[in-house]
Design a protein around this motif. Structure first.
Motif, PDB file in Angstrom:
ATOM      1  N   HIS A 152       0.835  -1.212   0.000  1.00 31.82           N
ATOM      2  CA  HIS A 152       0.000   0.000   0.000  1.00 31.82           C
ATOM      3  C   HIS A 152       0.868   1.261   0.000  1.00 31.82           C
ATOM      4  CE1 HIS A 152      -3.617  -2.350   0.662  1.00 31.82           C
ATOM      5  NE2 HIS A 152      -4.332  -1.235   0.649  1.00 31.82           N
TER       6      HIS A 152
ATOM      7  N   SER B  66       2.257   1.711  -3.315  1.00 31.42           N
ATOM      8  CA  SER B  66       1.187   2.075  -4.252  1.00 31.42           C
ATOM      9  C   SER B  66       0.933   3.570  -4.252  1.00 31.42           C
ATOM     10  CB  SER B  66      -0.107   1.331  -3.900  1.00 31.42           C
ATOM     11  OG  SER B  66       0.068  -0.062  -3.979  1.00 31.42           O
TER      12      SER B  66
ATOM     13  N   TYR C 102       3.385   4.824  -6.592  1.00 29.87           N
ATOM     14  CA  TYR C 102       3.105   4.305  -7.933  1.00 29.87           C
ATOM     15  C   TYR C 102       1.928   5.030  -8.581  1.00 29.87           C
ATOM     16  CZ  TYR C 102       2.319   0.797 -11.590  1.00 29.87           C
ATOM     17  OH  TYR C 102       2.170   0.156 -12.798  1.00 29.87           O
ATOM     18  N   MET C 103       0.908   5.382  -7.789  1.00 30.77           N
ATOM     19  CA  MET C 103      -0.316   5.973  -8.320  1.00 30.77           C
ATOM     20  C   MET C 103      -0.324   7.501  -8.281  1.00 30.77           C
ATOM     21  SD  MET C 103      -2.140   3.347  -9.250  1.00 30.77           S
ATOM     22  CE  MET C 103      -3.746   4.095  -9.510  1.00 30.77           C
TER      23      MET C 103
ATOM     24  N   ASN D 121      -7.273   7.369  -7.827  1.00 33.51           N
ATOM     25  CA  ASN D 121      -6.684   6.793  -6.623  1.00 33.51           C
ATOM     26  C   ASN D 121      -7.735   6.228  -5.683  1.00 33.51           C
ATOM     27  OD1 ASN D 121      -4.196   7.516  -7.506  1.00 33.51           O
ATOM     28  ND2 ASN D 121      -3.614   8.697  -5.713  1.00 33.51           N
TER      29      ASN D 121
ATOM     30  N   MET E 171      -8.332  -2.109  -3.096  1.00 33.12           N
ATOM     31  CA  MET E 171      -7.235  -2.731  -2.338  1.00 33.12           C
ATOM     32  C   MET E 171      -7.650  -2.983  -0.890  1.00 33.12           C
ATOM     33  SD  MET E 171      -4.256  -3.064  -4.189  1.00 33.12           S
ATOM     34  CE  MET E 171      -2.749  -2.560  -3.369  1.00 33.12           C
TER      35      MET E 171
ATOM     36  N   PRO F 262       1.489  -3.000  -8.366  1.00 31.69           N
ATOM     37  CA  PRO F 262       1.225  -3.287  -6.942  1.00 31.69           C
ATOM     38  C   PRO F 262       0.103  -4.301  -6.739  1.00 31.69           C
ATOM     39  CG  PRO F 262       1.506  -0.933  -7.259  1.00 31.69           C
ATOM     40  CD  PRO F 262       1.454  -1.544  -8.625  1.00 31.69           C
TER      41      PRO F 262
ATOM     42  N   LEU G 183       7.484  -5.212  -6.891  1.00 31.37           N
ATOM     43  CA  LEU G 183       7.553  -3.771  -6.683  1.00 31.37           C
ATOM     44  C   LEU G 183       8.757  -3.168  -7.403  1.00 31.37           C
ATOM     45  CD1 LEU G 183       6.537  -3.411  -2.922  1.00 31.37           C
ATOM     46  CD2 LEU G 183       5.099  -3.332  -4.964  1.00 31.37           C
TER      47      LEU G 183
END
Length: 611
Positions: free
Chosen positions: A98, A101, A104-105, A111, A118, A246, A345
């Motif tokens: 998380h 993430s 990453y996002m 989001n 998730m 992720p 990852l």
């Protein structure tokens, strides 16, 4: 405290779903991460209480979920060494994913939907792990299936993502149907689906001679191979890599993919009574090991290589289950979740740096361009191939191989060594190919706390530090009375095969890559590579047997066969009507003649019956 483990991801899911357009992307990400952080802290507290309290097990009943005259199912949770260990693994690895993430996002939209899915996935996995009965476990089981569909198809604008998500959903549903059948038979035959009650019945020899026991464990096995992507339901896993990286790390490293192994270990008291099914588990593990190893050897997509390696490592857990090495299987499950999350990852970070390129021969760069990611790949890859002494994967895989040898399953042991050799080859083929490219257009280097912290933690636990942590909790103690000299010999053999695969990979993809390319141009080798890259053609076979036959039957029913039959009856009626109209010609002699013929036929029939 147990209630709070579920409360935070649940409330976070509703907040993210309801207020996604009213809050900023930053706030939404923080809400998604904080909820899992709170749950992880509570889980760590529960682990300390449980292990230092020396409890055998603890059941907490929230309420009566289903209560009828013939059926009573409680919404209750079971805390024992297995569920607490799995709960800690899911929460901690899930928290690290998380956090990654969020980085990453950060440059992507939606989001709120991502973190809502998730968190719902984590909630479902918590229910699956802590359920004290099969019906409640089935609720979590189906929950992770639905969430995996939503997460795999997260970029739903691309048709391939939707098709891959639907494929994963349908294939895993096949296994789920058999799991549901086993639950129904268990309750019909024994009047309970509680794990503690079923364990008591099996230990008291009350059910060992039941004729349906093999049917029950067989259905449980089919449910397990669907979720854990084992032969013959393994084809969905490689296609499921189309989702965000992720998501691949969460679903296919620490949670959903390991649910099948967890189910077998949770119901091991039933499998002990059916040794034939245990042997079948070993055979399935061997077949999947061969398919996944050779398929990974020729893939060019980095995420598909990691997907096949996941399938490969789950096969080792199945081999351990077949010889009743439950602890060795769970230990490798934990180690695999750690180093595979690290690899996924790291791959996600590298894919972003290479502008979403996933081909290992077109992405990457020199070691100097990505020193941190190179180090992460080295540690994760070394643990994956069980590099001796310094990696966590070495000790857990060694336990499995020793359990196979100690149980006198020489064939399974040999297949395990072969799988280890090929794993070493394709893992470092991937690493050498990625980090020996040059002149590739790259974007800014990856950095930041949200990016680096999860990777550093996973690197530590994948290395010798993780081994020390395991040793503190006595996780590395052997399950049987063992001769340590034999275990030392197994360690040497395992190490030789791992290092041999590394040397072969280096020789083929660094020293003599031009010679290798010439060999691959050979017709025979290219045909073999095509077979391996297609996953041994299982998609084509299933398409031929099921998809095309289903489409044919659908088209047949689309033509309305009942309507065709009725139309034929209508045609017959019209034909008879036209024939009878011939007799309606208005001529008296025709009527008298027809009347006389009818009388003669009538008398003829009567005389025939009298005779």
């Amino acid at each position: 405290m147990i209630f709070l483990v579920f409360f935070f991801p649940c409330i976070s899911f509703f907040i993210l779903s309801l207020f996604q357009k009213k809050l900023s992307q930053c706030i939404l990400g923080i809400i998604g991460i904080t909820s899992i952080l709170f749950s992880s802290c509570i889980v760590l507290y529960l682990i300390l209480i449980f292990f230092y309290g020396h409890s055998q097990f603890y059941i907490y009943n929230f309420f009566s979920w289903i209560d009828t005259d013939n059926l009573k199912i409680n919404f209750s949770f079971l805390l024992d060494s297995l569920s607490v260990t799995m709960l800690g693994l899911v929460s901690i690895v899930g928290l690290l994913i998380h956090i990654f993430s969020y980085w990453y996002m950060k440059c992507k939209n939606d989001n709120a939907r991502f973190f809502a899915y998730m968190n719902l996935f984590m909630l479902s996995m918590f229910i699956l792990v802590l359920a004290d009965n099969l019906v409640l476990m089935y609720l979590g089981w189906e929950g992770v299936g639905v969430c995996s569909y939503l997460l795999i198809s997260f970029y739903y604008n691309h048709n391939i993502n939707f098709r891959s998500a639907m494929k994963a959903f349908i294939i895993t549903r096949i296994g789920d149907i058999f799991l549901l059948i086993s639950i129904i038979i268990l309750y019909t035959e024994f009047g309970t689906v509680d794990f503690i009650s079923l364990n008591f019945l099996s230990n008291s020899q009350l059910i060992c001679h039941n004729k349906l026991l093999y049917c029950i464990t067989g259905c449980l096995l089919l449910g397990s191979i669907g979720k854990s992507a084992q032969f013959p339901l393994q084809t969905w896993l490689s296609d499921a890599m189309v989702g965000p990286t992720p998501v691949s790390a969460l679903i296919h490293a620490a949670t959903m993919i390991t649910a099948g192994v967890y189910l077998i270990v949770r119901t091991h008291f039933l499998f002990i009574l059916t040794p034939i099914v245990l042997y079948i588990i070993g055979i399935i593990g061997c077949i999947t090991l061969v398919i996944s190893s050779f398929s990974a050897l020729v893939q060019t997509d980095i995420k598909k290589i990691l997907a096949y390696s996941t399938m490969n490592q789950i096969s080792y857990m199945f081999l351990a289950l077949s010889v009743e090495a439950w602890q060795a299987s769970i230990l490798h499950l934990i180690a695999h979740a750690i180093f595979k999350a690290l690899l996924f990852l790291s791959a996600g970070s590298l894919i972003i740096a290479c502008k979403n390129e996933k081909n290992i021969f077109k992405m990457g760069g020199s070691i100097h361009q990505f020193p941190f990611l190179y180090f992460c790949f080295l540690i994760g890859g070394a643990s994956l191939i069980s590099l001796p002494i310094v990696t966590l994967g070495f000790y857990t895989k060694e336990n499995i191989l020793f359990s196979l040898l100690n149980s006198h399953h020489i064939f399974l042991f040999t297949m395990g060594l072969l799988g280890g050799l090929i794993t070493s080859i394709y893992t470092f083929r991937m690493i050498f190919s990625i980090f020996n490219n040059s002149n590739i257009d790259l974007i800014n280097k990856n950095s930041g706390f949200m990016h680096d912290f999860p990777l550093i933690v996973l690197v530590l636990f994948s290395s010798l530090f993780g081994v020390l942590i395991f040793s503190i909790f006595d996780f590395m103690l052997p399950e049987q009375n063992t001769v340590y000299l034999s275990k030392f010999v197994v360690s040497i053999i395992t190490s030789v095969f791992s290092i041999l695969g590394l040397v072969i990979s280096y020789y083929c993809w660094i020293k003599n890559i031009e010679l290798l390319k010439k060999c691959l141009k050979n017709t025979f080798f290219s045909t073999i590579c095509l077979l391996f890259s297609s996953g041994f053609g299982f998609d084509y076979i299933y398409s031929l047997l099921f998809k095309k036959s289903y489409i044919y039957i659908s088209k047949l029913f689309n033509r309305d066969p009942l309507g065709i039959i009725l139309s034929q009856l209508e045609f017959l009626s019209c034909f008879c009507n036209k024939f009878l109209l011939i007799s309606e010609n208005g001529k008296l002699r025709w009527y008298i003649c027809s009347f006389m013929i009818g009388i003669l036929l009538f008398f003829f029939i009567i005389e025939s019956l009298n005779f």
